[in-house]
Design a protein around this motif. Structure first.
Motif, PDB file in Angstrom:
ATOM      1  N   ARG A   1      31.804  14.335   7.327  1.00 51.00           N
ATOM      2  CA  ARG A   1      30.786  13.362   6.927  1.00 51.00           C
ATOM      3  C   ARG A   1      31.349  11.940   6.953  1.00 51.00           C
ATOM      4  O   ARG A   1      30.736  11.017   7.480  1.00 51.00           O
ATOM      5  CB  ARG A   1      30.259  13.700   5.537  1.00 51.00           C
TER       6      ARG A   1
ATOM      7  N   ALA B   1      24.542   9.664  13.892  1.00 50.00           N
ATOM      8  CA  ALA B   1      23.432  10.377  13.267  1.00 50.00           C
ATOM      9  C   ALA B   1      23.271  11.663  14.057  1.00 50.00           C
ATOM     10  O   ALA B   1      23.287  11.642  15.284  1.00 50.00           O
ATOM     11  CB  ALA B   1      22.157   9.557  13.324  1.00 50.00           C
ATOM     12  N   GLY B   2      23.182  12.780  13.377  1.00 57.02           N
ATOM     13  CA  GLY B   2      23.005  14.049  14.075  1.00 57.02           C
ATOM     14  C   GLY B   2      23.693  15.171  13.338  1.00 57.02           C
ATOM     15  O   GLY B   2      23.933  15.093  12.135  1.00 57.02           O
ATOM     16  N   THR B   3      24.040  16.197  14.083  1.00 58.53           N
ATOM     17  CA  THR B   3      24.623  17.411  13.522  1.00 58.53           C
ATOM     18  C   THR B   3      26.047  17.584  14.012  1.00 58.53           C
ATOM     19  O   THR B   3      26.335  17.363  15.186  1.00 58.53           O
ATOM     20  CB  THR B   3      23.785  18.637  13.941  1.00 58.53           C
TER      21      THR B   3
ATOM     22  N   CYS C   1      30.044   9.190   9.661  1.00 57.88           N
ATOM     23  CA  CYS C   1      29.405   7.974   9.135  1.00 57.88           C
ATOM     24  C   CYS C   1      30.167   6.729   9.556  1.00 57.88           C
ATOM     25  O   CYS C   1      29.563   5.728   9.936  1.00 57.88           O
ATOM     26  CB  CYS C   1      29.285   8.065   7.624  1.00 57.88           C
TER      27      CYS C   1
ATOM     28  N   ASP D   1      22.670  10.142   4.697  1.00 56.74           N
ATOM     29  CA  ASP D   1      22.436   8.970   5.527  1.00 56.74           C
ATOM     30  C   ASP D   1      23.344   7.815   5.143  1.00 56.74           C
ATOM     31  O   ASP D   1      23.055   6.670   5.417  1.00 56.74           O
ATOM     32  CB  ASP D   1      20.969   8.553   5.545  1.00 56.74           C
TER      33      ASP D   1
ATOM     34  N   GLY E   1      26.202   5.583   9.114  1.00 53.87           N
ATOM     35  CA  GLY E   1      25.393   5.550  10.327  1.00 53.87           C
ATOM     36  C   GLY E   1      23.985   6.050  10.116  1.00 53.87           C
ATOM     37  O   GLY E   1      23.070   5.299   9.819  1.00 53.87           O
ATOM     38  N   GLY E   2      23.768   7.325  10.249  1.00 53.25           N
ATOM     39  CA  GLY E   2      22.451   7.904  10.079  1.00 53.25           C
ATOM     40  C   GLY E   2      22.596   9.233   9.383  1.00 53.25           C
ATOM     41  O   GLY E   2      23.624   9.520   8.802  1.00 53.25           O
ATOM     42  N   ALA E   3      21.554  10.032   9.435  1.00 52.99           N
ATOM     43  CA  ALA E   3      21.584  11.332   8.782  1.00 52.99           C
ATOM     44  C   ALA E   3      22.595  12.236   9.481  1.00 52.99           C
ATOM     45  O   ALA E   3      22.601  12.359  10.702  1.00 52.99           O
ATOM     46  CB  ALA E   3      20.204  11.954   8.802  1.00 52.99           C
ATOM     47  N   ILE E   4      23.462  12.853   8.691  1.00 51.25           N
ATOM     48  CA  ILE E   4      24.474  13.776   9.208  1.00 51.25           C
ATOM     49  C   ILE E   4      24.214  15.145   8.602  1.00 51.25           C
ATOM     50  O   ILE E   4      24.126  15.279   7.378  1.00 51.25           O
ATOM     51  CB  ILE E   4      25.904  13.334   8.810  1.00 51.25           C
ATOM     52  N   GLU E   5      24.083  16.145   9.439  1.00 53.43           N
ATOM     53  CA  GLU E   5      23.992  17.521   8.981  1.00 53.43           C
ATOM     54  C   GLU E   5      25.267  18.226   9.421  1.00 53.43           C
ATOM     55  O   GLU E   5      25.700  18.069  10.570  1.00 53.43           O
ATOM     56  CB  GLU E   5      22.772  18.228   9.558  1.00 53.43           C
TER      57      GLU E   5
ATOM     58  N   PRO F   1      21.671  16.904   4.756  1.00 50.57           N
ATOM     59  CA  PRO F   1      21.899  15.688   5.536  1.00 50.57           C
ATOM     60  C   PRO F   1      22.276  14.536   4.612  1.00 50.57           C
ATOM     61  O   PRO F   1      21.873  14.499   3.464  1.00 50.57           O
ATOM     62  CB  PRO F   1      20.543  15.427   6.203  1.00 50.57           C
TER      63      PRO F   1
END
Length: 150
Positions: A37, A46-48, A41, A10, A13-17, A8
């Motif tokens: 990614r 944020a998400g997968t 972002c 961050d 935006g947020g955490a990206i997987e 992930p």
């Protein structure tokens, strides 16, 4: 080559997987993970993001939307934010539109991220607002406006 699931991040935006379930994505777009990614972002997601096959999207589209065919991108807000893309559909659309597959991938990630944020395109006004938001975000990451006529 990226592993099936990458760490992930961050940034933005947020955490990206990023999960790659169809390794053919690496042949089509060798730097697909970096493109995903960056686009996610930039869109504040944020998400997968799952890079999957047409077969996977056909099954999900049939099960959740009653359409027995693959689609380019599906988004799910619950149980966790997720954007899923179909390799063959993305490749075919990019070719039909005369776009680089990497640019089309970035566009669809942004599109999915906007859906997760509540954007819709069921009506002309909504569609226009969503297209404008996509174009602004893509411009920030150096991807040509997909809505501009060539």
């Amino acid at each position: 080559m990226e592993p099936p699931s990458s760490r992930p991040s961050d940034a933005g935006g947020g955490a990206i997987e990023i999960v790659v379930t169809d390794p053919a994505w690496h042949r089509l777009i060798p730097n697909a993970g970096a493109i995903v990614r960056r686009a996610a972002c930039a869109a504040g997601m944020a998400g997968t993001v799952v890079l999957a096959s047409d077969r996977v999207l056909r099954g999900l589209n049939g099960r959740h939307r009653g359409r027995n065919k693959p689609t380019n991108v599906l988004t799910y807000a619950q149980p966790a934010p997720e954007v899923i893309l179909a390799l063959g559909v993305v490749r075919a659309e990019a070719a039909a539109q005369g776009r680089r597959p990497a640019d089309h991938l970035a566009h669809l990630v942004v599109h999915g991220a906007l859906h997760l944020g509540g954007a819709e395109h069921d009506h002309p006004g909504q569609a226009r607002r969503m297209e404008m938001a996509e174009a602004r975000i893509l411009h920030r990451i150096g991807v040509p406006n997909p809505w501009k006529h060539r």
